[in-house]
Motif scaffolding. Structure first.
Motif, PDB file in Angstrom:
ATOM      1  N   TRP A 317       0.845  -1.197   0.000  1.00 49.60           N
ATOM      2  CA  TRP A 317       0.000   0.000   0.000  1.00 49.60           C
ATOM      3  C   TRP A 317       0.884   1.252   0.000  1.00 49.60           C
ATOM      4  O   TRP A 317       0.798   2.069  -0.908  1.00 49.60           O
ATOM      5  N   SER A 318       1.708   1.412   1.000  1.00 51.63           N
ATOM      6  CA  SER A 318       2.535   2.622   1.135  1.00 51.63           C
ATOM      7  C   SER A 318       3.916   2.365   0.556  1.00 51.63           C
ATOM      8  O   SER A 318       4.705   1.609   1.101  1.00 51.63           O
ATOM      9  N   GLY A 319       4.177   2.973  -0.568  1.00 54.69           N
ATOM     10  CA  GLY A 319       5.447   2.776  -1.262  1.00 54.69           C
ATOM     11  C   GLY A 319       5.202   2.209  -2.642  1.00 54.69           C
ATOM     12  O   GLY A 319       5.507   2.834  -3.655  1.00 54.69           O
ATOM     13  N   ASN A 320       4.625   1.023  -2.705  1.00 53.97           N
ATOM     14  CA  ASN A 320       4.388   0.396  -3.999  1.00 53.97           C
ATOM     15  C   ASN A 320       3.126   0.915  -4.676  1.00 53.97           C
ATOM     16  O   ASN A 320       3.106   1.148  -5.876  1.00 53.97           O
ATOM     17  N   LEU A 321       2.059   1.083  -3.889  1.00 54.50           N
ATOM     18  CA  LEU A 321       0.783   1.562  -4.447  1.00 54.50           C
ATOM     19  C   LEU A 321       0.779   3.083  -4.562  1.00 54.50           C
ATOM     20  O   LEU A 321       0.429   3.643  -5.606  1.00 54.50           O
ATOM     21  N   VAL A 322       1.150   3.762  -3.486  1.00 53.25           N
ATOM     22  CA  VAL A 322       1.321   5.219  -3.490  1.00 53.25           C
ATOM     23  C   VAL A 322       2.793   5.469  -3.174  1.00 53.25           C
ATOM     24  O   VAL A 322       3.257   5.155  -2.083  1.00 53.25           O
ATOM     25  N   THR A 323       3.511   6.035  -4.127  1.00 51.54           N
ATOM     26  CA  THR A 323       4.973   6.072  -4.064  1.00 51.54           C
ATOM     27  C   THR A 323       5.480   7.491  -3.860  1.00 51.54           C
ATOM     28  O   THR A 323       4.942   8.441  -4.432  1.00 51.54           O
ATOM     29  N   ASN A 324       6.533   7.617  -3.050  1.00 49.41           N
ATOM     30  CA  ASN A 324       7.185   8.921  -2.891  1.00 49.41           C
ATOM     31  C   ASN A 324       7.680   9.420  -4.246  1.00 49.41           C
ATOM     32  O   ASN A 324       8.350   8.708  -4.989  1.00 49.41           O
ATOM     33  N   ALA A 325       7.377  10.676  -4.545  1.00 51.43           N
ATOM     34  CA  ALA A 325       7.696  11.219  -5.865  1.00 51.43           C
ATOM     35  C   ALA A 325       9.198  11.347  -6.089  1.00 51.43           C
ATOM     36  O   ALA A 325       9.683  11.174  -7.209  1.00 51.43           O
ATOM     37  N   THR A 326       9.944  11.666  -5.038  1.00 50.75           N
ATOM     38  CA  THR A 326      11.403  11.747  -5.113  1.00 50.75           C
ATOM     39  C   THR A 326      11.959  11.114  -3.849  1.00 50.75           C
ATOM     40  O   THR A 326      11.249  10.858  -2.880  1.00 50.75           O
ATOM     41  N   TRP A 327      13.275  10.892  -3.842  1.00 48.53           N
ATOM     42  CA  TRP A 327      13.893  10.295  -2.649  1.00 48.53           C
ATOM     43  C   TRP A 327      13.955  11.290  -1.495  1.00 48.53           C
ATOM     44  O   TRP A 327      14.172  10.900  -0.350  1.00 48.53           O
ATOM     45  N   LEU A 383      13.537  15.812   3.163  1.00 48.73           N
ATOM     46  CA  LEU A 383      14.995  15.831   3.072  1.00 48.73           C
ATOM     47  C   LEU A 383      15.496  16.800   2.011  1.00 48.73           C
ATOM     48  O   LEU A 383      14.789  17.141   1.065  1.00 48.73           O
ATOM     49  N   ASP A 384      16.731  17.214   2.182  1.00 48.05           N
ATOM     50  CA  ASP A 384      17.457  17.971   1.163  1.00 48.05           C
ATOM     51  C   ASP A 384      18.667  17.130   0.774  1.00 48.05           C
ATOM     52  O   ASP A 384      19.637  17.029   1.517  1.00 48.05           O
ATOM     53  N   LEU A 385      18.583  16.505  -0.404  1.00 48.40           N
ATOM     54  CA  LEU A 385      19.649  15.608  -0.854  1.00 48.40           C
ATOM     55  C   LEU A 385      20.383  16.184  -2.052  1.00 48.40           C
ATOM     56  O   LEU A 385      20.876  15.454  -2.908  1.00 48.40           O
ATOM     57  N   SER A 386      20.506  17.507  -2.083  1.00 51.10           N
ATOM     58  CA  SER A 386      21.240  18.164  -3.169  1.00 51.10           C
ATOM     59  C   SER A 386      22.675  17.657  -3.205  1.00 51.10           C
ATOM     60  O   SER A 386      23.369  17.629  -2.187  1.00 51.10           O
ATOM     61  N   ASN A 387      23.106  17.220  -4.388  1.00 50.88           N
ATOM     62  CA  ASN A 387      24.481  16.758  -4.610  1.00 50.88           C
ATOM     63  C   ASN A 387      24.875  15.626  -3.671  1.00 50.88           C
ATOM     64  O   ASN A 387      26.041  15.480  -3.311  1.00 50.88           O
ATOM     65  N   ARG A 388      23.897  14.816  -3.283  1.00 51.46           N
ATOM     66  CA  ARG A 388      24.151  13.686  -2.398  1.00 51.46           C
ATOM     67  C   ARG A 388      23.476  12.444  -2.948  1.00 51.46           C
ATOM     68  O   ARG A 388      22.544  12.511  -3.750  1.00 51.46           O
ATOM     69  N   HIS A 389      23.937  11.307  -2.471  1.00 54.11           N
ATOM     70  CA  HIS A 389      23.306  10.051  -2.863  1.00 54.11           C
ATOM     71  C   HIS A 389      22.016   9.884  -2.064  1.00 54.11           C
ATOM     72  O   HIS A 389      21.980  10.194  -0.876  1.00 54.11           O
ATOM     73  N   PRO A 390      20.943   9.392  -2.682  1.00 48.94           N
ATOM     74  CA  PRO A 390      19.702   9.225  -1.914  1.00 48.94           C
ATOM     75  C   PRO A 390      19.834   8.270  -0.738  1.00 48.94           C
ATOM     76  O   PRO A 390      19.079   8.368   0.228  1.00 48.94           O
ATOM     77  N   ASP A 391      20.795   7.358  -0.783  1.00 49.51           N
ATOM     78  CA  ASP A 391      20.990   6.456   0.352  1.00 49.51           C
ATOM     79  C   ASP A 391      21.349   7.205   1.626  1.00 49.51           C
ATOM     80  O   ASP A 391      21.191   6.673   2.733  1.00 49.51           O
ATOM     81  N   ASP A 392      21.821   8.451   1.490  1.00 49.14           N
ATOM     82  CA  ASP A 392      22.132   9.250   2.680  1.00 49.14           C
ATOM     83  C   ASP A 392      20.890   9.503   3.527  1.00 49.14           C
ATOM     84  O   ASP A 392      20.987   9.826   4.711  1.00 49.14           O
ATOM     85  N   GLY A 393      19.724   9.383   2.912  1.00 54.10           N
ATOM     86  CA  GLY A 393      18.485   9.616   3.643  1.00 54.10           C
ATOM     87  C   GLY A 393      17.816   8.352   4.150  1.00 54.10           C
ATOM     88  O   GLY A 393      16.738   8.419   4.747  1.00 54.10           O
ATOM     89  N   LEU A 394      18.450   7.199   3.934  1.00 55.77           N
ATOM     90  CA  LEU A 394      17.833   5.932   4.343  1.00 55.77           C
ATOM     91  C   LEU A 394      18.229   5.609   5.782  1.00 55.77           C
ATOM     92  O   LEU A 394      19.123   4.803   6.035  1.00 55.77           O
ATOM     93  N   ASN A 395      17.587   6.266   6.718  1.00 50.62           N
ATOM     94  CA  ASN A 395      17.883   6.002   8.125  1.00 50.62           C
ATOM     95  C   ASN A 395      16.586   6.023   8.926  1.00 50.62           C
ATOM     96  O   ASN A 395      15.497   6.176   8.377  1.00 50.62           O
ATOM     97  N   ASP A 396      16.699   5.876  10.247  1.00 50.72           N
ATOM     98  CA  ASP A 396      15.508   5.729  11.079  1.00 50.72           C
ATOM     99  C   ASP A 396      14.675   6.997  11.211  1.00 50.72           C
ATOM    100  O   ASP A 396      13.566   6.945  11.761  1.00 50.72           O
ATOM    101  N   VAL A 397      15.165   8.130  10.731  1.00 50.60           N
ATOM    102  CA  VAL A 397      14.349   9.337  10.766  1.00 50.60           C
ATOM    103  C   VAL A 397      13.121   9.151   9.880  1.00 50.60           C
ATOM    104  O   VAL A 397      11.976   9.367  10.304  1.00 50.60           O
ATOM    105  N   ALA A 398      13.351   8.740   8.629  1.00 54.04           N
ATOM    106  CA  ALA A 398      12.221   8.521   7.718  1.00 54.04           C
ATOM    107  C   ALA A 398      11.263   7.479   8.274  1.00 54.04           C
ATOM    108  O   ALA A 398      10.041   7.645   8.232  1.00 54.04           O
ATOM    109  N   TYR A 399      11.806   6.413   8.813  1.00 57.09           N
ATOM    110  CA  TYR A 399      10.988   5.308   9.308  1.00 57.09           C
ATOM    111  C   TYR A 399      10.248   5.694  10.590  1.00 57.09           C
ATOM    112  O   TYR A 399       9.016   5.624  10.666  1.00 57.09           O
ATOM    113  N   GLU A 400      11.006   6.068  11.606  1.00 60.85           N
ATOM    114  CA  GLU A 400      10.422   6.209  12.942  1.00 60.85           C
ATOM    115  C   GLU A 400       9.819   7.596  13.193  1.00 60.85           C
ATOM    116  O   GLU A 400       8.750   7.716  13.777  1.00 60.85           O
ATOM    117  N   LYS A 401      10.503   8.654  12.769  1.00 62.60           N
ATOM    118  CA  LYS A 401       9.902   9.970  12.938  1.00 62.60           C
ATOM    119  C   LYS A 401       8.638  10.072  12.088  1.00 62.60           C
ATOM    120  O   LYS A 401       7.618  10.633  12.517  1.00 62.60           O
TER     121      LYS A 401
END
Length: 613
Positions: A317-327, A383-401
């Protein structure tokens, strides 16, 4: 709110968290996906026909990717993402054309340029992958459970699909696909699509995905794989030696699907199956549509770690059905999924059980915020991922916050209204993408209605953990705290009241121990509870971290065996980090990593290589 969503480019009305009567002040802004080099906003990829061969000897995938495109804008070039791909030739509508590859851009790879015109319909690309393609994990027979056949699996999230398919590689770019995959005879191939349940004699397998998906949800696995049915629409794939254990562990996966549907609407992907991968898989799970890839570290024998499957299922449902437009909107993917996962577990196991998951998640969030810095912009949800790899944002902030933000909304508005809102949200935006500002305006219009009690801005566009963050009741953990206090006061472990504890209680018991414990205390705990020999990977990893801190050398042989077999970064990173804190530990870490790094996925090899140096 009016918005136009193009693949790769999102044009939206910026909500700015304002009450309804101030919406006239909102500004319209164009937001680009920073992590695709494609021009999918001009030439839209609609469907992929993939015809590839898997060569285990060369560690290479080669073949033909044929894109059906729509060029309403009349653009003169189709631009696609590639990373270390060799492009042999290209045709447009059957006619060979001259293509070009731009110089590589850090993190993003090389843009593939193909001349097209308004009449371009079919763009065929003959290509092959590099031996070190980041998305591909090639396992020798010795690295598998069966020890007889090689194994391949892909990991395309976040922007690694471009390392094995020339594509428009952004989460906001959806397409359908068919595939023909040739593997050595005797092996089975699976994809994030309709899958076979038996291997065939030819080694050629055909796949179809009728629902549009972004490239990061493209997935392939090939190896000595068998299938066992759980019920009419769910089942398990695994190496034959793992199959019965996996089926036992996932016996309630069908009930999970039904429970999820009762919360937020129908499962729209046909079947839901799980593939248990060899140990080197770097993640807990990956929500590839129709076929979750998961780590064998959740096979604990007592079904105590299957909340991970609830998480991957919730992604349907969340992610596959309705997907974040950018990382940069990743929280819309994972925050929703964690919230949904815990609602599934609460429905199946009770509120007290789910409260433990919420509290452990809260602890993870606090630790991550402390590591990043409570004022760091990386602790924002948006997030602000200017000039960064999107993996930099893959942490518990997105998940838990993200999940705690939704739980706060539930508490402020009431569960009934929250559930109605989420059901409508998934139905209204099914197979579409969602941007943070777009969601916030939808949230205000359909649920909050100008109510400022949640303080949306502090959660989404502010650092750290807001003061109104909800905290789960501690009913079961309070009992754990009492038993830990008794132990630390001198009570023998055998006299503690630990009967019926789940993995979550044991994790809380160990997490809150002083570090380091004395060797004598470690010996006492180990003699009674046999932590060093546990088959529960979550508990084992935490225990081994404690063992390194205490220099409890009796655990080291099992710890090395654990590090030789497990590839999940959630376990590897903190354990290697702990070893690197002392000279003796550094020597051990470097030796173990050098000996077993080939068992790890390329992503884990890269991150651990920077740590162990």
């Amino acid at each position: 709110m009016k918005y136009v969503l193009f693949a790769g480019v999102v044009i939206i009305a910026m909500a700015c968290n304002q009450p309804a009567d101030k919406k006239k002040d909102t500004a319209t802004a164009e937001v680009k996906d920073r992590h695709t080099l494609s021009n999918a906003d001009s030439v839209t990829p609609q469907h992929l026909d993939l015809d590839i061969r898997v060569d285990f000897a060369k560690h290479q995938i080669s073949g033909l990717a044929t894109w059906t495109v729509q060029n309403k804008s009349g653009a003169s070039v189709l631009q696609l993402d590639t990373y270390d791909l060799t492009i042999d030739s290209v045709t447009v509508n059957g006619n060979k054309v001259s293509h070009s590859l731009d110089s590589a851009v850090a993190n993003l790879g090389s843009r593939l340029n193909i001349p097209v015109d308004a009449g371009a319909k079919q763009v065929a690309i003959w290509y092959k992958t590099a031996p070190g393609a980041t998305a591909l994990q090639w396992l020798e027979p010795s690295q598998t459970l069966g020890k007889k056949h090689p194994f391949l699996y892909t990991q395309s999230e976040s922007i690694y699909a471009r390392t094995w398919i020339p594509c428009a590689d952004g989460p906001g770019i959806r397409f359908t696909y068919n595939a023909r995959v040739a593997v050595p005879k005797g092996l089975m191939a699976l994809m994030s699509a309709e899958n076979p349940q038996q291997r065939n004699d030819s080694g050629v397998y055909h796949f179809k995905m009728e629902q549009p998906v972004p490239a990061y949800l493209m997935a392939l696995a090939a190896g000595d794989i068998a299938f066992a049915s759980v019920d009419a629409r769910t089942g398990v794939y695994a190496e034959p030696a793992m199959l019965e254990k996996a089926k036992h562990e996932f016996v309630e996966v069908g009930k999970m699907v039904t429970t999820a549907e009762s919360l937020y609407g129908p499962y729209r992907w046909g079947r839901y199956d799980v593939l248990v991968l060899p140990p080197g898989f770097p993640l807990g799970g990956m929500e590839n549509p129709r076929l979750t890839f998961c780590t064998p570290t959740i096979i604990a024998g007592d079904r105590s770690l299957v909340s991970l499957i609830a998480h991957e299922l919730a992604h349907s449902w969340s992610g596959n059905l309705v997907t974040n437009a950018t990382w940069e909107d990743f929280w819309l993917n994972e925050g929703f999924t964690v919230y949904f996962e815990r609602r599934i577990m609460e429905a199946m196991m009770g509120a007290d059980y789910a409260d433990m998951l919420w509290e452990l998640g809260y602890q993870d969030m606090v630790e991550t915020v402390n590591e990043l810095g409570k004022d760091s912009k990386d602790t924002w949800l948006k997030l602000d991922l200017s000039n960064r790899h999107p993996d930099d944002g893959l942490n518990d902030v997105a998940y838990e916050k993200g999940a705690h933000f939704l739980r706060l909304i539930e508490q402020k508005t009431g569960r009934a209204k929250m559930d109605t809102f989420l059901r409508s949200y998934f139905d209204t935006h099914a197979f579409k993408t969602m941007h943070t500002a777009q969601f916030l305006q939808y949230l205000d219009e359909h649920l909050l209605k100008g109510d400022t009690a949640v303080n949306v801005k502090a959660w989404v566009y502010g650092p750290g953990i807001p003061d109104n963050c909800p905290r789960a009741p501690q009913k079961r953990f309070e009992k754990v705290d009492a038993e830990r206090a008794r132990f630390l006061s001198g009570t023998a472990p055998g006299e503690l009241n630990t009967g019926g504890w789940t993995s979550h209680e044991w994790l809380h018991f160990l997490r809150k121990m002083p570090k380091p414990l004395s060797v004598a205390q470690m010996e006492q705990l180990d003699k009674t509870f046999r932590f060093t020999a546990t088959g529960n990977s979550e508990v084992a990893d935490l225990w081994f971290i404690m063992a390194v801190a205490a220099e409890y050398t009796s655990a080291y042989p099992n710890m090395e065996k654990f590090l030789s077999e497990v590839g999940r970064r959630k376990f590897l990173t903190p354990l290697y980090t702990e070893m690197m804190k002392t000279p003796k530990g550094q020597e051990m870490a470097k030796r173990i990593f050098a000996q077993y790094k080939r068992n790890y996925h390329p992503l884990a090899q890269e991150s651990l290589g920077k740590l162990v140096k």
